[in-house]
Write a protein that holds these residues in place. Structure first.
Motif, short mmCIF file in Angstrom:
data_model
loop_
_atom_site.label_atom_id
_atom_site.label_comp_id
_atom_site.label_asym_id
_atom_site.label_seq_id
_atom_site.Cartn_x
_atom_site.Cartn_y
_atom_site.Cartn_z
N GLY A 1 104.88 -15.76 -9.80
CA GLY A 1 105.81 -16.86 -11.09
C GLY A 1 105.93 -18.31 -10.74
N ILE A 2 106.15 -18.83 -11.56
CA ILE A 2 106.06 -20.98 -11.64
C ILE A 2 107.36 -20.88 -12.03
CG2 ILE A 2 104.83 -22.29 -12.12
CD1 ILE A 2 102.34 -21.11 -11.94
N ASN A 3 108.09 -22.06 -11.94
CA ASN A 3 109.22 -22.34 -12.25
C ASN A 3 109.43 -23.92 -11.91
OD1 ASN A 3 111.55 -22.93 -13.67
ND2 ASN A 3 112.86 -21.60 -12.51
N ASN A 4 109.01 -24.58 -12.60
CA ASN A 4 108.78 -26.27 -11.91
C ASN A 4 108.07 -26.64 -10.46
OD1 ASN A 4 109.87 -26.99 -14.10
ND2 ASN A 4 112.03 -26.25 -13.24
N GLY A 5 108.34 -26.55 -9.35
CA GLY A 5 107.50 -26.47 -8.45
C GLY A 5 107.94 -25.45 -7.70
N ASN A 6 108.56 -24.58 -7.58
CA ASN A 6 108.78 -23.13 -7.26
C ASN A 6 108.07 -21.75 -7.55
OD1 ASN A 6 110.87 -25.15 -6.70
ND2 ASN A 6 112.32 -23.80 -8.18
N LEU A 7 107.28 -21.47 -6.64
CA LEU A 7 106.26 -20.45 -6.44
C LEU A 7 106.97 -18.84 -6.21
CD1 LEU A 7 103.22 -22.96 -5.94
CD2 LEU A 7 104.43 -21.96 -8.02
N ALA A 8 106.25 -18.23 -6.42
CA ALA A 8 106.46 -16.74 -6.02
C ALA A 8 104.68 -16.45 -6.13
CB ALA A 8 107.16 -16.32 -6.95
N LEU A 9 105.12 -15.42 -5.10
CA LEU A 9 103.02 -15.10 -5.01
C LEU A 9 103.42 -14.13 -4.13
CD1 LEU A 9 102.94 -18.56 -4.25
CD2 LEU A 9 100.52 -17.49 -5.07
N THR A 10 102.69 -12.96 -4.55
CA THR A 10 102.40 -12.03 -3.12
C THR A 10 101.18 -11.89 -2.98
OG1 THR A 10 103.51 -10.31 -5.49
CG2 THR A 10 102.24 -9.09 -4.18
N VAL A 11 101.33 -11.09 -1.21
CA VAL A 11 100.10 -11.13 -0.23
C VAL A 11 100.09 -9.57 0.07
CG1 VAL A 11 98.76 -11.64 0.83
CG2 VAL A 11 99.88 -13.14 -0.57
#
Length: 161
Positions: free
Chosen positions: A103-113
């Motif tokens: 996910g990307i929302n402006n400068g915010n990211l969500a990543l899965t590792v």
């Protein structure tokens, strides 16, 4: 947001602000028992990651994790992140760890590792991102008392996988 017959959007409690409860919409697969498997890691809600099996017993409380999916959720919050850095992060997290930018929302990211990469390797990878950009990153599903930011007691669920 399109959802096919097997997938749906669920609303998970992500906290509250001066206006009341805050929710995040996440793609999930609904299972026969009423639980849901998350198809992406959240960018706002805590204690959840892609692949987790969850249920929502009370919409005014965080989702209950029934079973961990074996993934860490990494959240990054910034005013802005250069597009080149986002592209590099997305490419490198996929190639080096088998993870994904969810996910990307402006400068915010969500990543899965995936947790099989190990904490040392994941820390090194994201610390390099911080060194290049000056932007902090956070594990969002590793703390036992995730609603208390002063309590850093670890869940250690990744040791069981």
């Amino acid at each position: 947001m399109g959802v096919d017959k097997d997938n749906r959007v669920i609303r998970v409690y992500a906290g509250h602000n001066e206006l009341g409860p805050v929710y995040e919409e996440l793609q999930a697969v609904q299972l026969d028992d009423g639980s849901c498997e998350l198809l992406a890691s959240p960018g706002l809600a805590l204690n959840l990651a892609k692949g987790d099996l969850v249920c929502i017993d009370d919409v005014s409380r965080p989702a209950v994790v029934l079973k961990r999916g074996g993934n860490f959720c990494i959240q990054i919050y910034a005013d802005a992140i250069p597009d080149t850095e986002v592209a590099r992060l997305e490419r490198d997290v996929a190639n080096e760890s088998g993870g994904s930018l969810d996910g990307i929302n402006n400068g915010n990211l969500a990543l899965t590792v995936p947790s099989i990469n190990g904490l040392a390797s994941i820390n090194k990878f994201f610390d390099e991102f911080k060194r290049r950009t000056g932007i902090e990153w956070y594990y969002s599903n590793v703390y036992k008392n995730f609603e208390d930011p002063t309590d850093e007691t670890l869940l250690n669920w990744w040791r069981e996988n």
